[in-house]
Motif scaffolding. Structure first.
Motif, mmCIF file in Angstrom:
data_model
loop_
_atom_site.group_PDB
_atom_site.id
_atom_site.type_symbol
_atom_site.label_atom_id
_atom_site.label_comp_id
_atom_site.label_asym_id
_atom_site.label_seq_id
_atom_site.Cartn_x
_atom_site.Cartn_y
_atom_site.Cartn_z
ATOM 1 N N MET A 1 0.700 -0.824 0.149
ATOM 2 C CA MET A 1 0.151 0.098 -0.049
ATOM 3 C C MET A 1 0.771 1.096 0.124
ATOM 4 O O MET A 1 1.795 1.151 0.774
ATOM 5 N N ALA B 1 10.347 -4.356 7.122
ATOM 6 C CA ALA B 1 9.808 -5.297 6.601
ATOM 7 C C ALA B 1 10.210 -6.965 6.197
ATOM 8 O O ALA B 1 10.229 -7.491 6.818
ATOM 9 N N ARG C 1 9.013 0.215 -0.883
ATOM 10 C CA ARG C 1 8.918 -0.310 0.144
ATOM 11 C C ARG C 1 7.742 -0.699 -0.024
ATOM 12 O O ARG C 1 8.321 -2.374 1.005
ATOM 13 N N ALA C 2 7.128 -0.772 -0.532
ATOM 14 C CA ALA C 2 5.865 -1.374 -0.906
ATOM 15 C C ALA C 2 5.742 -2.689 -1.337
ATOM 16 O O ALA C 2 5.554 -3.888 -0.978
ATOM 17 N N MET D 1 7.743 -6.355 -0.238
ATOM 18 C CA MET D 1 7.803 -7.933 0.224
ATOM 19 C C MET D 1 6.997 -8.409 -1.141
ATOM 20 O O MET D 1 6.353 -9.442 -0.752
ATOM 21 N N SER E 1 1.075 -2.242 7.193
ATOM 22 C CA SER E 1 -0.051 -2.970 5.838
ATOM 23 C C SER E 1 1.058 -3.552 5.232
ATOM 24 O O SER E 1 1.216 -3.866 4.055
ATOM 25 N N LEU E 2 2.776 -3.275 6.227
ATOM 26 C CA LEU E 2 3.885 -3.779 5.496
ATOM 27 C C LEU E 2 3.505 -5.242 5.603
ATOM 28 O O LEU E 2 4.365 -6.172 6.030
ATOM 29 N N LEU F 1 3.867 -5.897 9.240
ATOM 30 C CA LEU F 1 4.052 -6.096 9.992
ATOM 31 C C LEU F 1 3.088 -6.185 11.330
ATOM 32 O O LEU F 1 2.164 -5.815 11.464
#
Lengths: 242, 222, 243
Positions: free
Chosen positions: A81, A101, A149-150, A153, B128-129, B131
């Protein structure tokens, strides 16, 4: 890939989601437009469970988000997101933001996480800012770090909540370019935006919302050629004029 | 000359100062741990945990520290809880524990304020990552409160140093009790208390200046 | 714990004994507050004075006292209070322990109140003082009619907060032999050997009084306190909430 069925939600007296039916297939890019307060942001925030739904069903990537005891963290690993206000972590550098993450959720090793983060920063075009804290980056750069960053993952779905609304004109372009590349690579994307140009070039479908309802849901070309609904027409004429 | 008496009774003055420093350091370390834990209870998503945290804070802030010290010193041994078999060690530990418990309540409120000051978007981004709640606290929310809580925690540390004097009421030979003993032996009250005063100022004034400096820097940074 | 001693807390004689202690506690707190308010006001104005010979002693007093444990002040006056006043009141003067305690507490509280009041004054917009002076009011008049009414009103919750600290601190005065609430409790548990029960009961009494006061001060509506004053008040509340 994403399936809304008769989804409802209220904020106090406000019926923000009023019987939403929507399905998004893999590799589809869907742009959601509509006046402010129409429920667009709430809609995409339900997809990764940032907002709970009150009734109806919502299945994302085979997981029923609305069900009790569902592991939202598992879901969130597959759904990236990007926020309007970037929300970079100010106490971490750009690359640490991207690495957090993968290190903590995916339990990658440090060097592997770093390599991957670096590749992502290259992808969004700012490898030279890897060790800068967010405060030293321009808005456009911050948003590109947030996208990296999003992506770190390796999500199967990317959600964009007005990613360019807080940016100046020239910075908007650099962010939209990154998003366009992503769309071309076949990422499944839901984008809340006012950028009609982006919708026209990069999306497959346009969903127009107003008052918590989906008013129109058409293939992009059809939508811009001739929106079926009056309200969509009015909105479009207003957005395009400025 | 005030201060000269300190060299006549170094055990009571400098030894007392050392005990004051030890209780302060142990008490502060404990208060930080307790305070952070209670703050996390205070912002917990589970209502009963929030009530527990609130009850802790309100109880310890609204009752006198001496009463709490007496309780630790007299009450606990009666229900079979002893800090140590050695009496001197036991009252020393009771004092340090009391400092940690009491000031922990103040630290909790400061840390809670810091945690609530973190932008909600930060929490959403972390969640939302993928965690977990605990990871989000550990890697995103808590580190961001650090800057904001340093000056207020410094102020609590100053209060704590001063409050170690209350350990004298349960018989810990810290600085104030040291001065009282010297006074009772020499009847030189002015000198004894002026010397204790100087030694306290030696601890609290530099601490106060450091906190003021940090406060001003943070106010400008905002 | 001794279950058989819980019954004493409904015994009217015991309750009266505790009641006397509570009354003493409240009297010490009231006397200390009444003494320290005017003193605090003077030191606040002193610290804001343009005259260095007034300003510097005020700063020294406020900062030195705030850097000291209040118990040190109380114990000192408990031991030496009488001799200090003999030059004034004659050689057979004996300072009652009650007043020795009040003196120690007031010394400390006046320094804290001075800082609270000063924070209120400096947080007022500059225009207030300038407008008052422009109207032709003297310095004293502008303080009296314009600055202080606003500053004091703004600081009422902070001052009430300090009152809970004063009440907690009265428990220290027992160490110099004043029979306040905690000291009465100690008398009882040395007789009945039940410190747990008595200390819990005493805690409860302190809690009710202090909690009510702190909730009351939080609920008071006095208008928006400027940020600069809030920061100062927070600092004072953390640093000077002695015991």
């Amino acid at each position: 890939m994403i399936e809304f069925r008769d989804v409802h939600k209220h904020f106090g007296p406000l019926h923000v989601l009023n019987g939403i039916d929507l399905s998004v297939a893999e590799r589809e890019v869907v742009v959601i437009i509509g006046p402010s307060g129409s429920g667009k942001s709430t809609l995409i925030r339900t997809i990764n469970g940032l907002e709970a739904i009150e009734s109806g069903t919502l299945v994302v990537n085979g997981i029923a988000v609305h069900a009790e005891h569902v592991d939202v963290n598992r879901l969130r690993k597959d759904v990236g997101m990007v926020f309007q206000s970037f929300n970079l972590f100010p106490h971490l550098t750009a690359i640490e933001n991207v690495m957090l993450a993968p290190l903590k959720v995916r339990k990658l090793g440090r060097s592997e996480a770093r390599d991957r983060a670096m590749r992502l920063l290259e992808k969004v075009g700012i490898p030279e800012k890897a060790d800068a804290p967010p405060a030293r980056l321009s808005g456009g750069q911050q948003q590109r770090v947030a996208i990296a960053r999003a992506l770190a993952m390796e999500p199967r779905i990317m959600l964009f909540d007005e990613p360019t609304s807080a940016l100046d004109a020239e910075m908007i372009r650099e962010v939209l370019d990154v998003m366009r590349d992503l769309a071309r690579e076949g990422m499944t994307m839901l984008v809340v935006t006012h950028e009609v140009g982006f919708a026209r070039e990069a999306s497959n479908r346009v969903v127009f919302m107003d008052g918590g309802r989906i008013i129109e849901d058409s293939p992009t070309r059809e939508f811009f050629a001739a929106p079926r609904e009056e309200r969509a027409k009015q909105f479009l004429s207003k957005v395009i004029r400025h | 000359m005030p201060g000269a008496i300190a060299f006549q009774f170094p055990d009571l003055f400098f030894g007392g100062l050392w005990v004051t420093i030890q209780i302060s350091a142990l008490g502060l370390a404990g208060a930080l741990v307790i305070g952070t834990a209670v703050a996390l209870l205070r912002i917990s998503p589970a209502a009963p945990l929030r009530w527990l945290g609130a009850a802790y804070v309100e109880f310890f802030r609204n009752t006198p520290l001496v009463v709490q010290l007496f309780f630790l010193f007299l009450g606990l041994p009666l229900v079979g809880l002893r800090f140590s078999s050695d009496t001197f060690e036991s009252i020393f530990r009771a004092a340090a524990t009391g400092m940690a418990l009491y000031h922990g309540a103040y630290v909790a409120e400061v840390v809670r304020g810091g945690l609530l000051g973190v932008d909600k978007g930060q929490i959403e981004a972390a969640r939302s990552l993928g965690l977990s709640y605990a990871q989000m606290l550990r890697y995103v929310q808590l580190p961001q409160t650090f800057r904001a809580v340093v000056p207020p925690v410094g102020n609590i540390a100053i209060a704590l140093v001063k409050n170690t004097s209350l350990a004298s009421t349960i018989g810990v030979t810290e600085l104030l009790f040291g001065a009282e003993i010297v006074e009772s032996r020499t009847f030189r009250a002015e000198e004894s208390f002026a010397t204790a005063t100087l030694l306290y100022l030696l601890l609290t004034i530099p601490l106060g200046l450091a906190v003021n400096y940090l406060e001003r820097r943070l106010l400008v940074a905002r | 714990m001794r279950p058989d001693t819980w019954g004493m807390f409904v015994d009217p004689a015991i309750l009266r004994f505790f009641g006397q202690g509570l009354l003493e506690t409240l009297s010490i707190a009231a006397a200390s507050t009444l003494l320290s308010f005017p003193a605090g006001l003077l030191f606040a104005l002193g610290r804001l004075s343009r005259r260095a010979w007034i300003r510097w002693p005020s700063i020294a007093y406020i900062e030195a006292i705030r850097a000291l444990p209040v118990l040190l002040l109380i114990v000192y006056f408990g031991i030496k209070g009488s001799t200090l006043f003999r030059p004034l009141f004659g050689s057979d003067f004996d300072l009652p322990r009650f007043w020795a305690g009040v003196l120690g507490l007031s010394l400390y509280t006046s320094a804290v109140l001075a800082e609270i009041i000063r924070a209120g004054i400096v947080s007022l917009p500059r225009g207030q003082a300038e407008a008052a002076r422009a109207l032709g009011l003297s310095y004293a008049q502008s303080l009296r009619h314009v600055i202080l009414p606003q500053a004091l009103r703004l600081m009422v919750p902070a001052m009430m907060g300090q009152l809970t600290t004063v009440i907690k601190d009265t428990s220290l005065v027992g160490t110099i032999g004043v029979f306040e609430l905690l000291r009465q409790g100690r008398t009882i548990y040395t007789q009945f050997f039940n410190p747990i029960e008595v200390l819990l009961f005493v805690s409860l009494v302190y809690f009710v009084v202090c909690f009510a006061l702190s909730q009351g001060s939080r609920r008071l509506e006095v208008g928006r306190v400027p940020r600069i004053a809030q920061v100062k008040v927070q600092e004072l509340q953390l640093r000077d909430q002695a015991a």
